[in-house]
Design a protein around this motif. Sequence first.
Motif, mmCIF file in Angstrom:
data_model
loop_
_atom_site.group_PDB
_atom_site.id
_atom_site.type_symbol
_atom_site.label_atom_id
_atom_site.label_comp_id
_atom_site.label_asym_id
_atom_site.label_seq_id
_atom_site.Cartn_x
_atom_site.Cartn_y
_atom_site.Cartn_z
ATOM 1 N N CYS A 70 0.700 -1.191 0.082
ATOM 2 C CA CYS A 70 0.016 -0.034 -0.180
ATOM 3 C C CYS A 70 0.788 1.374 0.146
ATOM 4 C CB CYS A 70 -0.924 0.002 1.349
ATOM 5 S SG CYS A 70 -1.896 -1.101 1.502
ATOM 6 N N TYR A 71 0.297 2.407 -0.414
ATOM 7 C CA TYR A 71 1.136 3.502 -0.431
ATOM 8 C C TYR A 71 0.116 4.471 -0.024
ATOM 9 C CZ TYR A 71 4.732 1.591 -3.964
ATOM 10 O OH TYR A 71 5.456 0.936 -4.396
ATOM 11 N N GLU A 72 0.517 5.361 1.067
ATOM 12 C CA GLU A 72 -0.620 6.306 1.601
ATOM 13 C C GLU A 72 0.330 7.495 1.792
ATOM 14 O OE1 GLU A 72 -4.049 6.430 2.424
ATOM 15 O OE2 GLU A 72 -3.211 8.575 2.870
ATOM 16 N N ILE A 73 -0.292 8.669 1.451
ATOM 17 C CA ILE A 73 0.529 9.926 1.566
ATOM 18 C C ILE A 73 0.165 10.805 2.850
ATOM 19 C CG2 ILE A 73 -1.643 11.336 0.609
ATOM 20 C CD1 ILE A 73 0.603 13.037 -1.250
ATOM 21 N N ILE A 78 -1.314 6.738 8.200
ATOM 22 C CA ILE A 78 -0.295 5.602 8.336
ATOM 23 C C ILE A 78 -0.298 5.177 9.841
ATOM 24 C CG2 ILE A 78 2.355 5.210 8.702
ATOM 25 C CD1 ILE A 78 1.541 5.459 5.532
ATOM 26 N N GLU A 79 -0.486 6.309 10.824
ATOM 27 C CA GLU A 79 -0.724 5.893 12.206
ATOM 28 C C GLU A 79 -2.022 4.988 12.458
ATOM 29 O OE1 GLU A 79 -0.977 9.595 14.475
ATOM 30 O OE2 GLU A 79 -2.440 8.700 15.871
ATOM 31 N N ILE A 80 -3.119 5.419 11.908
ATOM 32 C CA ILE A 80 -4.304 4.671 12.052
ATOM 33 C C ILE A 80 -4.065 3.124 11.440
ATOM 34 C CG2 ILE A 80 -6.926 4.592 11.349
ATOM 35 C CD1 ILE A 80 -6.862 7.432 11.498
ATOM 36 N N LEU A 81 -3.565 3.179 10.483
ATOM 37 C CA LEU A 81 -3.262 1.777 9.689
ATOM 38 C C LEU A 81 -2.825 0.723 10.537
ATOM 39 C CD1 LEU A 81 -2.802 2.842 5.936
ATOM 40 C CD2 LEU A 81 -4.660 1.570 6.667
ATOM 41 N N ILE A 94 3.712 1.732 2.686
ATOM 42 C CA ILE A 94 4.655 2.609 2.395
ATOM 43 C C ILE A 94 4.249 3.943 2.399
ATOM 44 C CG2 ILE A 94 6.261 3.697 0.566
ATOM 45 C CD1 ILE A 94 6.559 0.853 -0.435
ATOM 46 N N PHE A 95 4.949 4.923 3.084
ATOM 47 C CA PHE A 95 4.417 6.245 3.387
ATOM 48 C C PHE A 95 4.965 7.258 2.180
ATOM 49 C CE2 PHE A 95 5.591 10.540 5.829
ATOM 50 C CZ PHE A 95 4.190 10.936 5.537
#
Length: 280
Positions: A70-73, A78-81, A94-95
């Motif tokens: 996964c890619y999240e901006i 990211i913290e929640i995931l 991946i952030f």
Amino acid sequence: MIVDRTKQILNENNAFAKKNFGQNFLISKSILEKIVSEANLSKDDYVIEIGPGLGSLTEFLCINSSKVLCYEIDEKMIEILGKTLKEYENKKIIFGDFLKQDVKKDIEEYFGADAKVKVIANLPYYITTPIMFKLLEIDNVTEEIFMVQKEMGDRFTGVVNTKDYNALSVYVKYYTETKKAFLVGRNNFFPAPNVDSVILHSFMKKKDYGLKNEANFLKFIRNAFVQRRKTFANNISSAYGLNKQYIETILVNLSYEKTIRSESLSLDEFVSIYLKIFEQ
Ligand code: SAH
């Protein structure tokens, strides 16, 4: 199920839907199931998800495939995931901005150099087209299942001689076989956006059109549609500073009306006209 707890998860984490990142979270379990079934996932499949958000779709992907990248901006997501997807080990997050990542390298590291990958995304509409172009360059990607706003979906899948047919429709046909899978009404999201959406399903094509310079061809398509109300010959002659009669003669020799408009030309027809003007 994360999807049943969307608002609660946001509240508990002092998070909110950010407009600038196009955050509209899917809150319908049946839509998530339809996406997964459209992707025809099995336990052998490798999946990339762009923009997991709170992870509702990701959860389904982890359950139904082999591994998910996964890619999240958004750092907050990211913290929640980290919490919502804690129990799933077959994922890597991946952030960062997907458009800036070395995705080929990430695929090699996580899935293997020759891995075939399906890409799934519910993303803000304004980055759909650049993302599509980025994915076209990664030969590991075989299929894409992605959400776009309905009007955008009409353009992606526009067919010749309709108002939705434009340069984007031709590009998409050049690289993919793309179909509309199903509509997703705005009420399936929190917060609800102002427009309805559609799920598109693209299969990457490996057809070789025999062009020496693909980038020039794509530019030619853009030029052909610059002014919709002008004829094809007018658009092309003014874009390239070519004599209009010269273009018209080429058209007539290929059995077209000299006044034909770009919206009446199919991809294969564009290819043969382009070859006559620029590569022969
Ligand atoms: N897939 C989730 C979230 C959709 S909202 C769901 O269906 O519920 C869109 C998500 O894409 C958000 O989490 C947003 O932060 C993320 N996003 C937006 N632009 C991005 C980019 N350039 N790269 C990676 N993620 C992005």
